[in-house]
Design a protein around this motif. Structure first.
Motif, PDB file in Angstrom:
ATOM      1  N   LEU A 248      31.899 -56.175  32.737  1.00 33.84           N
ATOM      2  CA  LEU A 248      31.404 -55.632  31.470  1.00 33.84           C
ATOM      3  C   LEU A 248      30.408 -54.512  31.728  1.00 33.84           C
ATOM      4  O   LEU A 248      30.232 -53.620  30.908  1.00 33.84           O
ATOM      5  N   TYR A 487      22.643 -63.987  27.031  1.00 36.70           N
ATOM      6  CA  TYR A 487      23.224 -62.949  27.887  1.00 36.70           C
ATOM      7  C   TYR A 487      22.106 -62.103  28.472  1.00 36.70           C
ATOM      8  O   TYR A 487      22.141 -61.700  29.617  1.00 36.70           O
ATOM      9  N   GLU A 488      21.166 -61.807  27.597  1.00 41.88           N
ATOM     10  CA  GLU A 488      20.047 -60.968  27.999  1.00 41.88           C
ATOM     11  C   GLU A 488      18.766 -61.707  27.671  1.00 41.88           C
ATOM     12  O   GLU A 488      18.692 -62.386  26.643  1.00 41.88           O
ATOM     13  N   LYS A 491      17.098 -62.780  24.034  1.00 42.37           N
ATOM     14  CA  LYS A 491      18.064 -62.785  22.926  1.00 42.37           C
ATOM     15  C   LYS A 491      18.904 -64.065  23.031  1.00 42.37           C
ATOM     16  O   LYS A 491      20.056 -64.020  23.472  1.00 42.37           O
ATOM     17  N   ILE A 493      21.317 -67.061  22.507  1.00 43.32           N
ATOM     18  CA  ILE A 493      22.537 -67.258  21.709  1.00 43.32           C
ATOM     19  C   ILE A 493      22.615 -68.733  21.285  1.00 43.32           C
ATOM     20  O   ILE A 493      22.895 -69.026  20.146  1.00 43.32           O
ATOM     21  N   GLY A 512      28.793 -67.377  11.112  1.00 43.78           N
ATOM     22  CA  GLY A 512      28.687 -65.947  10.848  1.00 43.78           C
ATOM     23  C   GLY A 512      29.043 -65.122  12.063  1.00 43.78           C
ATOM     24  O   GLY A 512      29.115 -65.630  13.192  1.00 43.78           O
ATOM     25  N   SER A 513      29.267 -63.834  11.840  1.00 45.33           N
ATOM     26  CA  SER A 513      29.582 -62.938  12.950  1.00 45.33           C
ATOM     27  C   SER A 513      28.380 -62.873  13.891  1.00 45.33           C
ATOM     28  O   SER A 513      27.239 -62.731  13.439  1.00 45.33           O
ATOM     29  N   GLY A 514      28.648 -63.010  15.175  1.00 42.57           N
ATOM     30  CA  GLY A 514      27.561 -62.956  16.168  1.00 42.57           C
ATOM     31  C   GLY A 514      26.858 -64.289  16.332  1.00 42.57           C
ATOM     32  O   GLY A 514      25.851 -64.385  17.030  1.00 42.57           O
ATOM     33  N   SER A 515      27.374 -65.357  15.702  1.00 42.01           N
ATOM     34  CA  SER A 515      26.691 -66.653  15.819  1.00 42.01           C
ATOM     35  C   SER A 515      26.976 -67.327  17.157  1.00 42.01           C
ATOM     36  O   SER A 515      26.362 -68.341  17.481  1.00 42.01           O
ATOM     37  N   GLY A 516      27.938 -66.795  17.924  1.00 44.36           N
ATOM     38  CA  GLY A 516      28.165 -67.315  19.275  1.00 44.36           C
ATOM     39  C   GLY A 516      29.468 -68.079  19.439  1.00 44.36           C
ATOM     40  O   GLY A 516      29.643 -68.793  20.432  1.00 44.36           O
ATOM     41  N   LYS A 517      30.407 -67.895  18.528  1.00 49.91           N
ATOM     42  CA  LYS A 517      31.669 -68.657  18.607  1.00 49.91           C
ATOM     43  C   LYS A 517      32.438 -68.306  19.893  1.00 49.91           C
ATOM     44  O   LYS A 517      32.845 -69.180  20.646  1.00 49.91           O
ATOM     45  N   SER A 518      32.609 -66.999  20.119  1.00 45.71           N
ATOM     46  CA  SER A 518      33.352 -66.602  21.334  1.00 45.71           C
ATOM     47  C   SER A 518      32.562 -66.959  22.590  1.00 45.71           C
ATOM     48  O   SER A 518      33.143 -67.203  23.652  1.00 45.71           O
ATOM     49  N   SER A 519      31.243 -66.993  22.465  1.00 41.72           N
ATOM     50  CA  SER A 519      30.433 -67.334  23.642  1.00 41.72           C
ATOM     51  C   SER A 519      30.702 -68.767  24.075  1.00 41.72           C
ATOM     52  O   SER A 519      30.635 -69.078  25.271  1.00 41.72           O
ATOM     53  N   ARG A 522      33.588 -68.555  26.308  1.00 45.33           N
ATOM     54  CA  ARG A 522      33.236 -67.986  27.623  1.00 45.33           C
ATOM     55  C   ARG A 522      32.518 -68.999  28.502  1.00 45.33           C
ATOM     56  O   ARG A 522      32.699 -69.012  29.710  1.00 45.33           O
ATOM     57  N   GLN A 559      40.249 -62.953  21.138  1.00 44.98           N
ATOM     58  CA  GLN A 559      40.065 -62.233  19.883  1.00 44.98           C
ATOM     59  C   GLN A 559      40.811 -60.897  19.905  1.00 44.98           C
ATOM     60  O   GLN A 559      41.474 -60.529  18.952  1.00 44.98           O
ATOM     61  N   HIS A 671      37.360 -66.959  11.052  1.00 42.20           N
ATOM     62  CA  HIS A 671      36.528 -66.537   9.924  1.00 42.20           C
ATOM     63  C   HIS A 671      37.188 -66.993   8.629  1.00 42.20           C
ATOM     64  O   HIS A 671      36.511 -67.362   7.690  1.00 42.20           O
TER      65      HIS A 671
HETATM   66  N1  ATP Z   1      28.208 -59.562  27.502  1.00 41.81           N
HETATM   67  C1  ATP Z   1      27.269 -59.593  26.554  1.00 41.81           C
HETATM   68  N2  ATP Z   1      26.045 -59.129  26.836  1.00 41.81           N
HETATM   69  C2  ATP Z   1      25.075 -59.175  25.903  1.00 41.81           C
HETATM   70  N3  ATP Z   1      25.234 -59.680  24.672  1.00 41.81           N
HETATM   71  C3  ATP Z   1      26.439 -60.157  24.329  1.00 41.81           C
HETATM   72  C4  ATP Z   1      27.524 -60.130  25.252  1.00 41.81           C
HETATM   73  N4  ATP Z   1      28.596 -60.665  24.643  1.00 41.81           N
HETATM   74  C5  ATP Z   1      28.207 -61.008  23.407  1.00 41.81           C
HETATM   75  N5  ATP Z   1      26.909 -60.701  23.219  1.00 41.81           N
HETATM   76  C6  ATP Z   1      26.118 -60.969  22.019  1.00 41.81           C
HETATM   77  O1  ATP Z   1      26.123 -62.360  21.812  1.00 41.81           O
HETATM   78  C7  ATP Z   1      26.164 -62.668  20.422  1.00 41.81           C
HETATM   79  C8  ATP Z   1      27.280 -63.674  20.161  1.00 41.81           C
HETATM   80  O2  ATP Z   1      28.515 -63.042  20.440  1.00 41.81           O
HETATM   81  P1  ATP Z   1      29.906 -63.767  20.164  1.00 41.81           P
HETATM   82  O3  ATP Z   1      30.967 -62.817  20.537  1.00 41.81           O
HETATM   83  O4  ATP Z   1      29.886 -65.095  20.810  1.00 41.81           O
HETATM   84  O5  ATP Z   1      29.832 -63.952  18.581  1.00 41.81           O
HETATM   85  P2  ATP Z   1      30.952 -64.454  17.583  1.00 41.81           P
HETATM   86  O6  ATP Z   1      30.350 -65.545  16.795  1.00 41.81           O
HETATM   87  O7  ATP Z   1      32.207 -64.752  18.306  1.00 41.81           O
HETATM   88  O8  ATP Z   1      31.098 -63.141  16.711  1.00 41.81           O
HETATM   89  P3  ATP Z   1      32.371 -62.607  15.893  1.00 41.81           P
HETATM   90  O9  ATP Z   1      32.669 -63.644  14.865  1.00 41.81           O
HETATM   91  O10 ATP Z   1      31.846 -61.351  15.297  1.00 41.81           O
HETATM   92  O11 ATP Z   1      33.464 -62.417  16.870  1.00 41.81           O
HETATM   93  C9  ATP Z   1      26.346 -61.351  19.719  1.00 41.81           C
HETATM   94  O12 ATP Z   1      25.097 -60.985  19.163  1.00 41.81           O
HETATM   95  C10 ATP Z   1      26.753 -60.372  20.797  1.00 41.81           C
HETATM   96  O13 ATP Z   1      26.235 -59.102  20.539  1.00 41.81           O
END
Ligand code: ATP
Length: 734
Positions: A248, A487-488, A491, A493, A512-519, A522, A559, A671
């Motif tokens: 990344l 991640y950082e 911030k 998650i 919500g978007s950015g709530s960490g679902k995809s995280s 990972r 996604q 969503h």
């Molecule tokens: N590699 C990364 N480095 C830094 N921050 C990251 C990284 N990947 C994701 N983030 C941040 O982590 C937070 C959660 O991301 P994630 O993709 O898990 O959200 P999400 O719930 O799946 O969002 P969406 O529904 O919009 O897909 C977001 O604020 C995103 O900006």
């Protein structure tokens, strides 16, 4: 607890031009490597001058993830206590770290990237000796007698060609001396035939030397190309083994250029090592000795002096020129990145009519490249001219010496011709020595970037003595236990996230978007590691199991589905390369894709274009679903897998998926809540934790965040039903 002394003095230092973070990097479970890097030398000078006074301000510093530090800047000549502390940091320290500091990574930054467009790699630098040693292992492999035999034959051919080359001036001298006796001799025919024989020998020796050389190249080519293939494959595999965080942060254009230049460099250095450097030194010594023995010490002195001055000049000018090559590489990488990035975003560029802007940016980078290449070529002209001037001076001197000797009757005209021939012969390896050194240095620079890549460790690795993951459909449960993750630094998650999914259940994750679902996906796939807490599958901590085994257990529909530039069949088959065409077709059927494919002219042989750009968003998603079905794993994850589909296709796929996932553990991220309302359980993420959980009906009854999201989506929203707390949560989530 690791305590690092960091130069607080840097905070007030006016020479400080960089703010950087210190790298905490866990290779093992119990240790962290701390590495400081040289960024600017300006601070080193400030430190040199005032090291003692400033050292009083140094205070111990206890690192925590995210702590921002200033400093880390010193040059080779840095002195004084502040510098020595920094140098201590530079030497990789290993200090036990508390749990919360493990595996937390922040990288040194702060601008002034003196390297290349790959940025600063978190790896120890590779020295030229390291690289030469590594390459020797490739050209003299202990386990490959065939390669060693080829190298041996090449060396034999090399020796033969050198000997023949040295014979050439002697044969010419013989012919000239014989011809000069033509008028005085009583048997002119015999003289003529002797001279003719020598001239023929001269031609044969020249041709044979060249023939041996070419034969040597042909024999060695296989060794060189074999080594290049092995090294390039290793680098490629290594890149695939590096973690997602590395990829990344890196740009693909720069990575591919680095491998490209590095491999070309290997070819050059390999040939130079075996056939140029050592044999050239040998040839120089041979020619000088012949000159000394045959013509006297003065001749040998001039030729050796010439070689010395030539070598000194070449080495120093080449050293000076190297920086231009570094700039050139940087600019070339940047240009490559810019071009690739811009072309990948072709559609975006068009949508916003920014072609001229993109061309301007590209031109700007090319301007830098142009400036660096101009400096490279003008400095090359200077080097070439200087080398020529030195050689011509020595040649004239020796010819004058020879003329004097002839006048005194000590030498013949043949000797003059021989000296001339030997000197010209000398000029060839000398010219090589210069260019070989020049090219080897440049090639080593190119290779250094590539080999440094090889030194980058993946932060995510299988532990030593890793256990296999013992799961099948019956016990593939998932548990997140007190997981905190960021991640950082600064911030977060997830904060103390805990939930469990029993084996065989279908659980949806919404939020919500950015709530960490995809995280969550990972972490489950071990692309990243939690800062604290554990992720367990089938009761086993995934950080202690074999990584390959873990990843074989999970199929993910991501996604964004990106496809390979190949046929649609290949792209589906990719999910499990051992499956047959019929199974590929079945998977495509389950993903509601088969009929569409069959209606295309080339059916399963249809090319999907780069990154699958020739397919619609929905078709790409269905390919990704078919792949995951084909992988046939106990755990299936769908991350917004149907977001690009129309309602009818989505309905068909959901039905097919409920068959495909029955009896398996599956996670559905969505969503659109209508796609997950049938799930066994729904987890609602809010503020880094599971805010609500339950079935669709239970969550509606709770009348919280989920109910609000549902009502918004189905347009049955009645604000009066919401409490203030829920309203606030919903506002955050949306
Ligand atoms: N590699 C990364 N480095 C830094 N921050 C990251 C990284 N990947 C994701 N983030 C941040 O982590 C937070 C959660 O991301 P994630 O993709 O898990 O959200 P999400 O719930 O799946 O969002 P969406 O529904 O919009 O897909 C977001 O604020 C995103 O900006």
């Amino acid at each position: 607890m690791a305590v690092l002394q960091l130069p607080k003095l840097c905070r007030s230092n006016k020479h400080l031009i960089s703010c950087c973070r210190v790298s905490w990097y866990s290779h093992t479970n119990k240790t962290a490597h701390v590495q400081a890097q040289v960024l600017y030398s300006s601070l080193a000078r400030a430190d040199d001058n005032n090291g003692h006074a400033k050292s009083k301000k140094i205070t111990p510093f206890t690192p925590t993830p995210g702590n921002k530090l200033l400093g880390g800047v010193f040059g080779k000549k840095a002195k004084g206590p502040a510098a020595s502390i920094l140098q201590q940091q530079q030497q990789r320290q290993q200090a036990p770290l508390p749990q919360q500091l493990r595996q937390c990574h922040v990288h040194i930054g702060g601008g002034g990237d003196g390297g290349n467009a790959l940025g600063k790699l978190d790896a120890p630098e590779v020295t030229s000796q390291d690289m030469l040693r590594a390459m020797m292992a490739y050209i003299w492999p202990k386990d490959d007698a065939l390669v060693r035999k080829r190298v041996g034959i090449s060396l034999g051919l090399l020796a033969g060609s050198k000997l023949l080359t040295v014979c050439v001036p002697f044969l010419f001298k013989g012919a000239v001396d014989t011809m000069t006796t033509l008028n005085m001799d009583t048997a002119p025919d015999a003289v003529l035939s002797a001279a003719t024989a020598m001239l023929l020998g001269y031609g044969i020796a020249r041709a044979s030397a060249a023939g041996f050389n070419e034969l040597r190249n042909a024999v060695f080519a296989k060794v060189a190309h074999h080594s290049i293939r092995k090294i390039a494959t290793n680098v490629f595999l290594h890149l695939h083994n590096l973690d997602l965080a590395f990829h990344l942060n890196k740009q693909t254009g720069a990575l591919s250029k680095t491998i490209d230049r590095g491999s070309r460099g290997i070819n050059f250095v390999l040939s130079a090592m075996v056939f140029n450097i050592v044999p050239t030194i040998f040839e120089l010594a041979l020619v000088s000795s012949i000159l000394g023995i045959k013509c006297g010490l003065a001749f040998a002195g001039v030729s050796m002096g010439c070689v010395g001055v030539y070598a000194l000049y070449t080495l120093s000018v080449t050293q000076w020129r190297t920086r231009f090559r570094v700039y050139m590489n940087q600019a070339e990488n940047e240009a490559g990145n810019k071009a690739v990035d811009s072309l990948i975003n072709y559609e975006t560029v068009k949508y916003f009519n920014n072609e001229k802007y993109e061309a301007g940016c590209y031109n700007e980078v090319l301007r830098k490249y142009e400036a660096a290449s101009l400096k490279t070529s003008s400095s090359l002209a200077l080097l070439n001219f200087g080398q020529n001037a030195i050689f011509s001076t020595a040649l004239s001197l020796i010819m004058v010496l020879a003329a004097k000797e002839i006048a005194q009757g000590n030498m013949t005209v043949g000797d003059l011709v021989m000296v001339n021939g030997l000197l010209f012969q000398l000029s060839i390896p000398l010219g090589f020595l210069g260019s070989v050194y020049r090219e080897v240095r440049q090639a080593l620079l190119d290779m250094q970037a590539m080999f440094t890549l090889m030194n980058v460790d993946s932060r995510i690795q299988s532990p030593v003595n890793a256990q296999p993951l013992f799961v099948d459909n019956s016990n593939a449960s998932i548990e997140f236990r007190n997981v905190s993750f960021e991640y950082e630094p600064g911030k977060p998650i997830f904060k103390d996230l805990s939930f469990s999914i029993p084996a065989g259940k279908n659980v949806a994750i919404v939020g919500g978007s950015g709530s960490g679902k995809s995280s969550i996906v990972r972490l489950l796939f071990r692309f990243f590691e939690p800062n604290t807490g554990k992720v367990l599958i089938g009761g086993q901590d995934i950080s202690s199991v074999d990584l390959e085994c873990l990843r074989k257990t999970i199929a993910v529909v991501p996604q964004d589905s990106v496809l390979f530039h190949n046929t649609i069949e290949h792209n589906i088959h990719y999910g499990n390369l051992s499956k047959s065409h019929t199974e590929v077709e079945n998977a495509a059927r389950m993903a509601d894709l088969h009929d569409s494919i069959m209606s295309w002219p080339n059916q399963y042989n249809t090319q999907v274009g780069e990154r699958g750009l020739k397919l619609s968003g929905g078709e790409k998603q269905r390919v990704a679903i078919a792949r995951a079905i084909l992988k046939n794993t106990p755990i299936l994850i769908f991350d917004e897998a149907t977001s690009s589909l129309d309602s009818i296709t989505e309905h068909n796929i959901l039905q097919a998926l409920s068959c495909a996932t029955s009896g398996r553990t599956s996670i559905c991220i969505a969503h659109r809540l209508s796609t997950v309302k049938e799930a066994d359980e729904i987890l609602v993420l809010a503020n880094g934790r599971v805010g609500e959980r339950g079935t669709h009906m239970e969550l509606l009854r709770q009348n919280g965040l989920y109910a609000r999201l549902w009502e918004t989506q189905t347009q049955q929203f009645d604000p009066s039903r919401l409490t203030d707390e829920t309203r606030k949560q919903a506002a955050d989530a949306c």
